[in-house]
Structure formats: C-alpha cells, structure tokens
Motif scaffolding. Sequence first.
Motif, PDB file in Angstrom:
ATOM      1  N   LEU A 193      29.831  32.194 -16.285  1.00 33.77           N
ATOM      2  CA  LEU A 193      30.270  30.896 -16.813  1.00 33.77           C
ATOM      3  C   LEU A 193      29.812  30.717 -18.261  1.00 33.77           C
ATOM      4  CD1 LEU A 193      29.680  28.619 -13.696  1.00 33.77           C
ATOM      5  CD2 LEU A 193      31.887  29.372 -14.643  1.00 33.77           C
ATOM      6  N   ASP A 194      28.579  31.140 -18.582  1.00 27.89           N
ATOM      7  CA  ASP A 194      28.110  31.094 -19.972  1.00 27.89           C
ATOM      8  C   ASP A 194      28.991  31.958 -20.856  1.00 27.89           C
ATOM      9  OD1 ASP A 194      26.040  29.360 -19.378  1.00 27.89           O
ATOM     10  OD2 ASP A 194      24.499  30.932 -19.323  1.00 27.89           O
ATOM     11  N   CYS A 195      29.345  33.141 -20.373  1.00 30.64           N
ATOM     12  CA  CYS A 195      30.231  34.039 -21.115  1.00 30.64           C
ATOM     13  C   CYS A 195      31.575  33.350 -21.369  1.00 30.64           C
ATOM     14  CB  CYS A 195      30.420  35.337 -20.328  1.00 30.64           C
ATOM     15  SG  CYS A 195      31.625  36.478 -21.018  1.00 30.64           S
ATOM     16  N   HIS A 196      32.122  32.719 -20.351  1.00 32.52           N
ATOM     17  CA  HIS A 196      33.402  32.014 -20.496  1.00 32.52           C
ATOM     18  C   HIS A 196      33.277  30.894 -21.529  1.00 32.52           C
ATOM     19  CE1 HIS A 196      37.010  29.761 -19.418  1.00 32.52           C
ATOM     20  NE2 HIS A 196      37.437  30.855 -18.825  1.00 32.52           N
ATOM     21  N   ASP A 197      32.189  30.136 -21.447  1.00 31.38           N
ATOM     22  CA  ASP A 197      31.985  28.992 -22.338  1.00 31.38           C
ATOM     23  C   ASP A 197      31.842  29.393 -23.806  1.00 31.38           C
ATOM     24  OD1 ASP A 197      32.127  27.384 -20.093  1.00 31.38           O
ATOM     25  OD2 ASP A 197      29.961  27.010 -19.995  1.00 31.38           O
ATOM     26  N   ARG A 198      31.345  30.597 -24.062  1.00 42.74           N
ATOM     27  CA  ARG A 198      31.186  31.026 -25.457  1.00 42.74           C
ATOM     28  C   ARG A 198      32.388  31.826 -25.959  1.00 42.74           C
ATOM     29  NH1 ARG A 198      26.795  33.795 -23.156  1.00 42.74           N
ATOM     30  NH2 ARG A 198      27.304  35.966 -22.726  1.00 42.74           N
ATOM     31  N   GLY A 199      33.474  31.801 -25.209  1.00 42.26           N
ATOM     32  CA  GLY A 199      34.699  32.425 -25.692  1.00 42.26           C
ATOM     33  C   GLY A 199      34.998  33.794 -25.127  1.00 42.26           C
ATOM     34  N   GLY A 200      34.363  34.159 -24.018  1.00 39.51           N
ATOM     35  CA  GLY A 200      34.675  35.429 -23.378  1.00 39.51           C
ATOM     36  C   GLY A 200      36.109  35.446 -22.876  1.00 39.51           C
ATOM     37  N   TRP A 201      36.615  36.645 -22.700  1.00 35.80           N
ATOM     38  CA  TRP A 201      37.999  36.862 -22.264  1.00 35.80           C
ATOM     39  C   TRP A 201      37.983  37.311 -20.814  1.00 35.80           C
ATOM     40  CZ3 TRP A 201      40.461  41.590 -20.981  1.00 35.80           C
ATOM     41  CH2 TRP A 201      41.854  41.566 -20.964  1.00 35.80           C
ATOM     42  N   VAL A 218      35.610  40.537 -21.045  1.00 35.46           N
ATOM     43  CA  VAL A 218      35.010  40.988 -22.298  1.00 35.46           C
ATOM     44  C   VAL A 218      34.192  39.830 -22.850  1.00 35.46           C
ATOM     45  CG1 VAL A 218      35.425  41.793 -24.662  1.00 35.46           C
ATOM     46  CG2 VAL A 218      36.902  42.588 -22.791  1.00 35.46           C
ATOM     47  N   ASP A 219      32.899  40.064 -23.072  1.00 30.98           N
ATOM     48  CA  ASP A 219      32.020  39.038 -23.633  1.00 30.98           C
ATOM     49  C   ASP A 219      32.266  38.937 -25.132  1.00 30.98           C
ATOM     50  OD1 ASP A 219      29.966  37.221 -24.136  1.00 30.98           O
ATOM     51  OD2 ASP A 219      28.498  38.306 -22.926  1.00 30.98           O
ATOM     52  N   SER A 220      32.090  37.769 -25.679  1.00 33.84           N
ATOM     53  CA  SER A 220      32.325  37.540 -27.114  1.00 33.84           C
ATOM     54  C   SER A 220      31.081  37.770 -27.964  1.00 33.84           C
ATOM     55  CB  SER A 220      32.826  36.105 -27.334  1.00 33.84           C
ATOM     56  OG  SER A 220      31.835  35.182 -26.925  1.00 33.84           O
ATOM     57  N   ARG A 221      29.936  38.008 -27.327  1.00 37.20           N
ATOM     58  CA  ARG A 221      28.676  38.161 -28.057  1.00 37.20           C
ATOM     59  C   ARG A 221      28.572  39.570 -28.635  1.00 37.20           C
ATOM     60  NH1 ARG A 221      23.304  39.392 -26.122  1.00 37.20           N
ATOM     61  NH2 ARG A 221      24.303  39.612 -24.113  1.00 37.20           N
ATOM     62  N   PRO A 222      28.497  39.690 -29.968  1.00 36.63           N
ATOM     63  CA  PRO A 222      28.404  41.025 -30.583  1.00 36.63           C
ATOM     64  C   PRO A 222      27.101  41.740 -30.226  1.00 36.63           C
ATOM     65  CG  PRO A 222      28.934  39.342 -32.223  1.00 36.63           C
ATOM     66  CD  PRO A 222      28.558  38.626 -30.967  1.00 36.63           C
ATOM     67  N   LEU A 223      27.221  43.058 -30.066  1.00 40.72           N
ATOM     68  CA  LEU A 223      26.085  43.906 -29.725  1.00 40.72           C
ATOM     69  C   LEU A 223      25.969  45.041 -30.730  1.00 40.72           C
ATOM     70  CD1 LEU A 223      26.761  44.377 -25.894  1.00 40.72           C
ATOM     71  CD2 LEU A 223      25.125  42.807 -26.927  1.00 40.72           C
ATOM     72  N   GLY A 224      24.827  45.694 -30.682  1.00 43.84           N
ATOM     73  CA  GLY A 224      24.609  46.876 -31.495  1.00 43.84           C
ATOM     74  C   GLY A 224      24.010  46.552 -32.847  1.00 43.84           C
ATOM     75  N   PRO A 225      23.415  47.560 -33.488  1.00 44.08           N
ATOM     76  CA  PRO A 225      22.764  47.330 -34.781  1.00 44.08           C
ATOM     77  C   PRO A 225      23.737  46.843 -35.857  1.00 44.08           C
ATOM     78  CG  PRO A 225      22.634  49.657 -34.137  1.00 44.08           C
ATOM     79  CD  PRO A 225      23.265  48.916 -33.013  1.00 44.08           C
ATOM     80  N   MET A 279      30.072  45.936 -31.482  1.00 42.53           N
ATOM     81  CA  MET A 279      30.457  46.178 -30.096  1.00 42.53           C
ATOM     82  C   MET A 279      30.544  44.863 -29.328  1.00 42.53           C
ATOM     83  SD  MET A 279      28.340  49.484 -28.708  1.00 42.53           S
ATOM     84  CE  MET A 279      26.728  48.975 -29.277  1.00 42.53           C
ATOM     85  N   LEU A 280      31.420  44.868 -28.341  1.00 42.20           N
ATOM     86  CA  LEU A 280      31.468  43.792 -27.360  1.00 42.20           C
ATOM     87  C   LEU A 280      31.292  44.421 -25.991  1.00 42.20           C
ATOM     88  CD1 LEU A 280      34.438  41.578 -28.649  1.00 42.20           C
ATOM     89  CD2 LEU A 280      31.980  41.152 -28.886  1.00 42.20           C
ATOM     90  N   GLN A 281      30.700  43.666 -25.090  1.00 45.11           N
ATOM     91  CA  GLN A 281      30.460  44.190 -23.749  1.00 45.11           C
ATOM     92  C   GLN A 281      31.671  43.990 -22.853  1.00 45.11           C
ATOM     93  OE1 GLN A 281      27.446  42.223 -21.394  1.00 45.11           O
ATOM     94  NE2 GLN A 281      27.273  43.940 -19.979  1.00 45.11           N
ATOM     95  N   GLN A 299      42.082  43.462 -26.441  1.00 49.32           N
ATOM     96  CA  GLN A 299      41.427  42.172 -26.651  1.00 49.32           C
ATOM     97  C   GLN A 299      40.161  42.325 -27.475  1.00 49.32           C
ATOM     98  OE1 GLN A 299      42.586  39.158 -26.057  1.00 49.32           O
ATOM     99  NE2 GLN A 299      40.752  38.247 -26.956  1.00 49.32           N
ATOM    100  N   ALA A 300      39.347  43.322 -27.155  1.00 55.61           N
ATOM    101  CA  ALA A 300      38.096  43.535 -27.898  1.00 55.61           C
ATOM    102  C   ALA A 300      38.388  43.829 -29.365  1.00 55.61           C
ATOM    103  CB  ALA A 300      37.293  44.674 -27.268  1.00 55.61           C
ATOM    104  N   ARG A 301      39.398  44.621 -29.618  1.00 56.58           N
ATOM    105  CA  ARG A 301      39.791  44.919 -30.998  1.00 56.58           C
ATOM    106  C   ARG A 301      40.232  43.636 -31.707  1.00 56.58           C
ATOM    107  NH1 ARG A 301      42.337  49.280 -29.712  1.00 56.58           N
ATOM    108  NH2 ARG A 301      44.359  48.316 -29.434  1.00 56.58           N
ATOM    109  N   ALA A 302      41.000  42.791 -31.010  1.00 60.95           N
ATOM    110  CA  ALA A 302      41.447  41.512 -31.583  1.00 60.95           C
ATOM    111  C   ALA A 302      40.264  40.587 -31.856  1.00 60.95           C
ATOM    112  CB  ALA A 302      42.442  40.830 -30.642  1.00 60.95           C
ATOM    113  N   MET A 303      39.189  40.764 -31.109  1.00 60.07           N
ATOM    114  CA  MET A 303      37.977  39.955 -31.289  1.00 60.07           C
ATOM    115  C   MET A 303      37.047  40.572 -32.336  1.00 60.07           C
ATOM    116  SD  MET A 303      37.414  39.102 -27.212  1.00 60.07           S
ATOM    117  CE  MET A 303      35.941  38.070 -27.293  1.00 60.07           C
TER     118      MET A 303
END
Length: 186
Positions: free
Chosen positions: A70-78, A94-101, A105-107, A133-137
């Motif tokens: 639900l947190d993932c959805h609320d922050r704009g996850g797909w 697909v989570d909207s929170r960026p990852l990696g140095p 990346m998206l999870q 979708q991840a590429r679009a994000m």
Amino acid sequence: MTRRTAAERDALSARLLARDDVPLVWTIDRREIIEHLYVLRDGALHLVPEFYDVSGWPDGEADHYTPILLDCHDRGGWFLGRFDGARLVAAAIVDSRPLGPRRDMLQLKFLHVSHDWRGCRLGEQLYRAAQVQARAMGAERLYVSATPSQRTIDFYLRLGFTVSTAPDPELYALEPDDIHLEGPTA
C-alpha cells in the motif's frame, strides 16, 4: 498443473490495480513443488537440493506485506493485474523509489502467476510490461529480490538478469536469503 494456451492467456483482461485492489494479490494461487534452491557463494549461484511443497502464501505474509505494498502504491508504484473474469491470476508491481548508487534502478517488487496459469508465458508478458513501465519511470535497470527457488531464478536468468554485485542494503536486510538480481529495462 493445467496448461494454458497463448490464446487463453491473451483472453485475460488486464488493468491497473487501484489501491483497494492491492489485497487481491494474496488470492493468486502460489502453489508449487520446489526441489532445488539457489544459494549465492563467493559471487556465484549454486543449485542445491531442497524440497518444499508450497501450498500457498506463508502464514502472516499478507498481514506483513500488505502495508508495504500500500505504501508503494501511495508513492506512485505501478500495479498491473491480469484477470480471468473477476479473479486475479497474475500481477506485477514496479516500485517508484529509485535504487542503486546512481539511483537508476527501480524494484520489480512483485511478479506472481497463479499455479494454473504458469507455462503460458504470462510471467514473461508481465515482465515485459514492467520493463516498459520502469523505462517510462526513468529507470535504466530493474532490481529483484527473488525467492531462491530454481524455477524463479531460472526465469529471471532467461530474461537477462544477473546477480547484483552490490545488493541494496535495505532490501538485502529484509530478505538475506533471496537472490538479489539486476536486469534490463530495454
């Protein structure tokens, strides 16, 4: 396992999941027999015999992970679901929170296909939609913390994923027995 055809797969309806739909992911039939697991030793995957008769989601999994989803959805996850009539039979998140140095990346947070719908390339179809979708994000790569079962890891390896050389510390702490992978969005 009931083998479905590509025509049956393509007849499934697809739609983005609304926030109220998120708990439906736990209705996906997760049943499977696992005979081998992958373990990561010295940066290499090793297949080891280990038997599990998985009858469904582990006790407490829905209670623990629903707030996270639900947190993932609320922050704009797909959230994409595939339906057989009114029944959710597969989903990708697909989570909207960026990852990696480089924060590039998206999870791919969730990708499951119901038992009776496996083997008709539905998982690959969902993954391809998640890639787009991840590429679009704005992501260059996808990150997966994957259950170490042979079927799951072999699926991701076939799609071009590789073992992460620098697993996300937070995700690794949550799932240290998972195999942490990175894969392409193109």
